[in-house]
Design a protein around this motif. Structure first.
Motif, PDB file in Angstrom:
ATOM      1  N   ARG A 118       0.829  -1.210   0.000  1.00 34.03           N
ATOM      2  CA  ARG A 118       0.000   0.000   0.000  1.00 34.03           C
ATOM      3  C   ARG A 118       0.864   1.261   0.000  1.00 34.03           C
ATOM      4  O   ARG A 118       1.191   1.793   1.053  1.00 34.03           O
ATOM      5  N   ASP A 133     -11.696   3.446   5.099  1.00 36.03           N
ATOM      6  CA  ASP A 133     -11.076   2.772   6.245  1.00 36.03           C
ATOM      7  C   ASP A 133     -10.538   3.748   7.284  1.00 36.03           C
ATOM      8  O   ASP A 133      -9.904   3.329   8.254  1.00 36.03           O
ATOM      9  N   HIS A 137     -14.013   0.159  11.982  1.00 35.76           N
ATOM     10  CA  HIS A 137     -14.775  -0.966  11.426  1.00 35.76           C
ATOM     11  C   HIS A 137     -14.135  -2.282  11.847  1.00 35.76           C
ATOM     12  O   HIS A 137     -12.986  -2.317  12.263  1.00 35.76           O
ATOM     13  N   ASP A 139     -13.348  -5.989   9.881  1.00 34.12           N
ATOM     14  CA  ASP A 139     -13.230  -6.351   8.465  1.00 34.12           C
ATOM     15  C   ASP A 139     -14.308  -7.343   8.027  1.00 34.12           C
ATOM     16  O   ASP A 139     -14.583  -8.328   8.718  1.00 34.12           O
ATOM     17  N   ARG A 153      -4.388 -10.692  10.323  1.00 34.80           N
ATOM     18  CA  ARG A 153      -3.537  -9.953   9.399  1.00 34.80           C
ATOM     19  C   ARG A 153      -2.233  -9.498  10.054  1.00 34.80           C
ATOM     20  O   ARG A 153      -2.214  -9.145  11.226  1.00 34.80           O
ATOM     21  N   PHE A 155       0.855  -6.732   9.558  1.00 31.36           N
ATOM     22  CA  PHE A 155       1.164  -5.458   8.911  1.00 31.36           C
ATOM     23  C   PHE A 155       2.593  -5.050   9.236  1.00 31.36           C
ATOM     24  O   PHE A 155       3.080  -5.297  10.350  1.00 31.36           O
ATOM     25  N   ARG A 165       2.217   4.823  10.847  1.00 30.28           N
ATOM     26  CA  ARG A 165       0.882   4.423  10.385  1.00 30.28           C
ATOM     27  C   ARG A 165      -0.031   4.707  11.566  1.00 30.28           C
ATOM     28  O   ARG A 165       0.087   4.042  12.611  1.00 30.28           O
ATOM     29  N   TRP A 167      -3.304   4.593  13.539  1.00 31.00           N
ATOM     30  CA  TRP A 167      -4.569   3.850  13.641  1.00 31.00           C
ATOM     31  C   TRP A 167      -5.377   4.339  14.830  1.00 31.00           C
ATOM     32  O   TRP A 167      -4.812   4.799  15.833  1.00 31.00           O
ATOM     33  N   HIS A 251     -10.908  -1.093  13.995  1.00 31.89           N
ATOM     34  CA  HIS A 251      -9.701  -0.348  13.636  1.00 31.89           C
ATOM     35  C   HIS A 251     -10.017   0.637  12.528  1.00 31.89           C
ATOM     36  O   HIS A 251     -10.974   0.445  11.774  1.00 31.89           O
ATOM     37  N   VAL A 253      -7.603   3.499   9.874  1.00 33.37           N
ATOM     38  CA  VAL A 253      -6.285   4.058   9.575  1.00 33.37           C
ATOM     39  C   VAL A 253      -6.449   5.525   9.212  1.00 33.37           C
ATOM     40  O   VAL A 253      -7.213   5.877   8.321  1.00 33.37           O
ATOM     41  N   LEU A 259       2.932   0.497   3.325  1.00 31.79           N
ATOM     42  CA  LEU A 259       2.607  -0.577   4.256  1.00 31.79           C
ATOM     43  C   LEU A 259       2.597  -1.900   3.496  1.00 31.79           C
ATOM     44  O   LEU A 259       2.179  -1.957   2.341  1.00 31.79           O
TER      45      LEU A 259
HETATM   46  O1  LIG Z   1      -4.105   0.229   5.646  1.00 30.30           O
HETATM   47  C1  LIG Z   1      -4.213   0.136   6.868  1.00 30.30           C
HETATM   48  O2  LIG Z   1      -3.389   0.623   7.654  1.00 30.30           O
HETATM   49  C2  LIG Z   1      -5.381  -0.619   7.458  1.00 30.30           C
HETATM   50  C3  LIG Z   1      -6.590  -0.611   6.596  1.00 30.30           C
HETATM   51  C4  LIG Z   1      -7.613  -1.623   7.035  1.00 30.30           C
HETATM   52  O3  LIG Z   1      -8.654  -1.313   7.551  1.00 30.30           O
HETATM   53  C5  LIG Z   1      -7.327  -3.045   6.840  1.00 30.30           C
HETATM   54  O4  LIG Z   1      -6.295  -3.405   6.263  1.00 30.30           O
HETATM   55  O5  LIG Z   1      -8.159  -3.864   7.256  1.00 30.30           O
END
Ligand SMILES: O=C(O)CCC(=O)C(=O)O
Ligand SMILES: [Fe+2]
Length: 291
Positions: A118, A133, A137, A139, A153, A155, A165, A167, A251, A253, A259
Motif C-alpha cells: 500500500r 477505512d 470498522h 473487516d 492480518r 502489517f 501508520r 490507527w 480499527h 487508519v 505498508l
Molecule cells: O491500511 C491500513 O493501515 C489498514 C486498513 C484496514 O482497515 C485493513 O487493512 O483492514
C-alpha cells in the motif's frame, strides 16, 4: 487488559518460548494487537525504488497471491514487476514464518490469503463511506465471504520518511455487537444462493458473513460511534510490525504511507478458545447457527 501487547524480537525467524506462544495466542484471541516494535521488514538492494505511489495504477494497492504467484494492481512491467513481486513474496513468507513460530497451535489449519503493498498516502484519499477505512470498522468484504473463518492480518510499516501508520483501535467485539446487532435484520431467505449465482460473491455468503458485513457498514455509518465510541489512537512507527484479528478488533487508519500486509484465514475450530470468536459471539446473541 491493554489492547497492545509488545514482543521485543528483532528477527523474523526468532523462536519463542512456550510461555510467550501462550501469551501471544491468548492475547490475540482476546482482541489484543500483537506489536513487534523492533521487527522491521528491510528492503533489499534497489527495492527502495518501489517506495513511490507510481508503483500502483488506478488501484490503491498492489496485491499478490503467495499460492499462485500472481501479482495484480501494479503499473510496473517486466523486470521491475518481477522484482516488486520478489519483495512482496519475501514479506509474505516472512509473515507466514512469524505466525507459524509464534502461534504454532494455528499452523495446521491456517491458510495464507492475499498479500498487499500500500504505497498511497491515506490522508486525503477520497472514497465512498463504505470503503472508507478512516472510519472504525471490523473487516468484512462483500465479494469475499469467509463462511466461518477468522481474518488474521500481519502489517509492517516500511515508510522511509519517519511517518507512522496512525490507527484508531476500538473496544471489545461483544460491545460492538451489543450496540449494533439489535438494528440489523437477518439475511433474506435464498439471498446467499442468488448472490453466488449472480457471481456477486466468490463463494456462498453465510449468515455470519451477512451479519459481519452489516456490522461493518453500521459502524462506518454511525457518526456518534465514530466520534465517541471506545477507542485509542496508536502510532505504528516505521520499522515496526503488528498482528491482529481484524474481524474482531475495530480499527481505522488515519494516515500513513507504505505498508505491507498479509492476510490469513483461520477456521474458528483451530482457536484455543473458539467461544471468543466473533462467530460464536454472534451465535450466542442470535441463538442460532450462522454457518
Ligand atoms: O491500511 C491500513 O493501515 C489498514 C486498513 C484496514 O482497515 C485493513 O487493512 O483492514
Ligand atoms: Fe480493515
Amino acid at each position: 487488559m491493554p489492547p497492545i501487547l509488545d514482543f521485543p524480537v528483532s528477527d523474523w525467524n526468532a523462536t519463542f518460548s512456550a510461555e510467550t506462544q501462550q501469551e501471544a495466542m491468548n492475547g490475540i484471541e482476546t482482541g489484543n494487537v500483537l506489536l513487534f516494535p523492533q521487527l522491521p521488514f528491510v528492503l533489499e538492494g534497489n527495492e527502495k525504488r518501489f517506495l513511490t505511489p507510481d508503483t500502483v495504477g488506478k488501484s490503491k494497492n498492489v496485491s499478490y497471491d503467495l499460492n499462485t504467484g500472481v501479482l495484480r494492481g501494479t503499473s510496473l512491467e517486466g523486470q521491475d514487476a518481477e522484482q516488486l513481486k520478489g519483495m512482496i513474496h519475501r514479506f509474505a513468507s516472512a509473515s507466514r514464518d512469524l505466525v507459524f513460530r509464534l502461534l504454532p497451535h494455528y499452523q495446521q489449519d491456517i491458510v495464507c490469503g492475499r498479500t498487499s503493498y500500500r504505497p498511497v498516502e491515506i490522508k486525503g484519499r477520497a472514497s465512498s463511506w463504505r470503503k472508507d477505512d478512516t472510519r472504525l470498522h471490523v473487516d468484512a468484504f462483500p465479494s469475499a465471504p469467509v463462511q466461518d473463518k477468522r481474518l488474521l492480518r500481519v502489517f509492517s510499516n516500511v515508510n522511509p520518511n519517519g511517518d507512522a501508520r496512525v490507527w484508531r483501535v476500538g473496544g471489545a467485539f461483544e460491545d460492538i455487537a451489543k450496540r449494533f446487532m439489535p438494528n440489523i435484520p437477518g439475511p433474506m431467505f435464498g439471498s446467499s444462493q442468488l448472490l453466488q449465482w449472480l457471481h456477486i460473491t466468490k463463494s456462498r455468503r453465510s449468515a455470519y458473513d451477512h451479519f459481519m458485513l452489516q456490522l461493518h457498514d453500521s459502524m462506518k455509518a454511525d457518526p456518534d460511534y465514530q466520534a465517541k465510541g471506545e477507542q485509542i489512537t496508536f502510532n505504528f512507527q516505521p520499522g515496526t510490525t503488528w498482528m491482529v484479528f481484524t474481524d474482531q478488533v475495530p480499527h481505522a487508519v488515519m494516515s500513513g504511507q507504505y505498508l505491507l500486509e498479509q492476510t490469513f484465514y483461520l477456521p474458528v475450530s483451530a482457536m484455543a478458545d473458539p467461544t471468543r470468536s466473533p462467530l460464536q459471539v454472534l451465535e450466542r446473541m442470535t441463538e442460532r447457527s450462522l454457518t
